[in-house]
Scaffold this active site. Structure first.
Site, PDB file in Angstrom:
ATOM      1  N   ASN A  19     -30.957  -8.923  46.493  1.00 30.50           N
ATOM      2  CA  ASN A  19     -31.285  -9.517  45.195  1.00 30.50           C
ATOM      3  C   ASN A  19     -31.652 -10.973  45.371  1.00 30.50           C
ATOM      4  O   ASN A  19     -31.170 -11.620  46.313  1.00 30.50           O
ATOM      5  CB  ASN A  19     -30.060  -9.526  44.252  1.00 30.50           C
ATOM      6  N   VAL A  20     -32.454 -11.481  44.447  1.00 32.51           N
ATOM      7  CA  VAL A  20     -32.561 -12.929  44.363  1.00 32.51           C
ATOM      8  C   VAL A  20     -31.634 -13.371  43.245  1.00 32.51           C
ATOM      9  O   VAL A  20     -31.606 -12.772  42.161  1.00 32.51           O
ATOM     10  CB  VAL A  20     -34.015 -13.342  44.116  1.00 32.51           C
TER      11      VAL A  20
ATOM     12  N   THR B 104      -8.882  -7.083  51.123  1.00 28.87           N
ATOM     13  CA  THR B 104      -9.047  -8.541  51.212  1.00 28.87           C
ATOM     14  C   THR B 104      -8.338  -9.189  50.031  1.00 28.87           C
ATOM     15  O   THR B 104      -8.325  -8.650  48.922  1.00 28.87           O
ATOM     16  CB  THR B 104     -10.541  -8.949  51.254  1.00 28.87           C
ATOM     17  N   LEU B 105      -7.733 -10.354  50.302  1.00 31.12           N
ATOM     18  CA  LEU B 105      -6.848 -10.980  49.319  1.00 31.12           C
ATOM     19  C   LEU B 105      -7.227 -12.435  49.086  1.00 31.12           C
ATOM     20  O   LEU B 105      -6.360 -13.283  48.840  1.00 31.12           O
ATOM     21  CB  LEU B 105      -5.395 -10.882  49.833  1.00 31.12           C
TER      22      LEU B 105
ATOM     23  N   GLY C  48      -7.775 -16.222  49.292  1.00 31.97           N
ATOM     24  CA  GLY C  48      -7.081 -17.256  50.059  1.00 31.97           C
ATOM     25  C   GLY C  48      -5.767 -16.787  50.664  1.00 31.97           C
ATOM     26  O   GLY C  48      -5.140 -17.500  51.459  1.00 31.97           O
TER      27      GLY C  48
ATOM     28  N   ASP D 222     -18.606 -10.842  51.434  1.00 34.89           N
ATOM     29  CA  ASP D 222     -19.738 -10.259  52.156  1.00 34.89           C
ATOM     30  C   ASP D 222     -19.765 -10.737  53.608  1.00 34.89           C
ATOM     31  O   ASP D 222     -20.040  -9.956  54.524  1.00 34.89           O
ATOM     32  CB  ASP D 222     -21.061 -10.613  51.459  1.00 34.89           C
TER      33      ASP D 222
ATOM     34  N   ARG E 228     -18.797 -23.849  51.995  1.00 37.05           N
ATOM     35  CA  ARG E 228     -20.205 -24.187  51.698  1.00 37.05           C
ATOM     36  C   ARG E 228     -20.688 -23.445  50.462  1.00 37.05           C
ATOM     37  O   ARG E 228     -20.186 -22.368  50.164  1.00 37.05           O
ATOM     38  CB  ARG E 228     -21.097 -23.744  52.876  1.00 37.05           C
TER      39      ARG E 228
END
Ligand code: ATP
Length: 305
Positions: free
Chosen positions: A13-14, A219-220, A222, A252, A285
């Protein structure tokens, strides 16, 4: 250790992003900041993660239109070393996410899937998939496409499924998955009412999901991630401590590097440690693909932990 071969099958996607003082109400027009266009889509983001941060030989199988957005995506993928020769060009606009961001960092997002809905896996894609060590897929493209990619694997090659965005999975897909990667919300959604009622923590959710797939990574953010495999004790992989600027794309990047690590022959916990280092660097970032770190940076941070 070999480079490993990864094929990522998924969306491109953009992202059209505008900062707004607040999200507009229905029927209201407000003025926002300057428009930012950036390459995104879970599939393309994860392909950049696998190639740039994971160092794997990576092919992206996706679909884009014949428009400027497609050129932006090709440029980003190719800059990161992703092979794009099997990307479909269709007569439908490239997938687009319209994103407004309020000062408290809350996003409101509308996705026009466009070309992503027209993705297919045909013989050239099947041949490349048959040569891969790991096939990495998500759920922003039709589920039939993910099933076709799974069916094209050679024996022993792994299907890593990032089950995002949340939706229920057909039995054939449950049966094909080798490693399921989900955040806590997705884990709860896939577990259904019984899983949620079981106490809710990531260990309990992962234990429930292990009844359907051989390995699960939760996934958690932080708080790191949890690696659970059938017949083995679950392993907590801590997060690296960093100053978070923008969490877009952390998941991702994590998935791409996890797939690359597995393709390179690492164990699931080892691949998850590298993925955690890459995910941590990504949150320092702005942006999604622009925020993906290089292999050397990932290795340096991973070695410091
Ligand atoms: N603030 C943070 N500090 C350090 N590491 C982080 C941070 N946020 C994320 N990570 C790393 O990235 C991994 C993936 O992030 P997260 O759990 O937020 O994925 P996600 O919910 O799929 O994210 P998203 O869809 O927003 O990209 C985490 O398991 C962790 O290792």
């Amino acid at each position: 250790m070999s480079d490993g071969r990864v094929v990522v099958v998924g969306s491109a996607n953009v992202d059209l992003v505008v900062a707004v003082p607040r999200h507009p109400a229905g029927g209201e027009t407000i003025l926002g900041g300057d428009l930012r266009r950036s390459p995104g889509g879970k599939g393309a983001n994860q392909a950049v993660g696998a190639a740039r941060a994971g160092g794997a030989e990576t092919t992206f199988v996706g679909a884009v239109g014949r428009d400027e957005s497609a050129e932006l995506l090709f440029a980003s993928l190719q800059r990161s070393g992703v092979r794009t020769d099997l990307v479909w060009r269709v007569d439908v606009p490239t997938g687009t996410a319209l994103i407004t961001v309020s000062p408290d960092g809350e996003n409101a997002i509308v996705v026009a899937p466009g070309a992503n809905s027209h993705l297919e896996v045909q013989q050239p894609q099947e041949r490349r998939i048959a040569a891969a060590d790991v096939v990495l897929a998500q759920l922003e493209v039709p589920v039939e496409v993910v099933l076709a990619a799974a069916a094209a694997r050679r024996p022993g090659a792994l299907l890593v499924l990032n089950a995002a965005p949340s939706r229920s999975l057909p039995d054939a897909l449950w049966a094909a998955v080798d490693v399921l990667v989900v955040n806590e919300h997705e884990a709860a959604d896939l577990s259904g009412p019984s899983g949620r009622a079981a106490g809710g923590g990531p260990e309990a959710l992962a234990a429930g999901l292990l009844e359907r797939v051989p390995a699960v990574v939760v996934t958690l953010g932080g708080a790191g991630s949890l690696v659970a495999r059938r017949g083995q004790p679950a392993v907590r992989v801590p997060a690296f401590s960093v100053r978070a600027v923008d969490t877009t794309g952390a998941g991702d990047t994590y998935c791409g590097v996890l797939a690359a690590g597995l393709a390179q022959g690492r164990s699931l916990p080892d691949a998850a440690r590298l993925a955690a280092a890459a995910g941590a660097l990504a949150v320092t970032r702005r942006g999604a693909q622009e925020a993906v770190p290089a292999v050397a940076e990932v290795a340096r941070l991973a070695a410091s932990g």
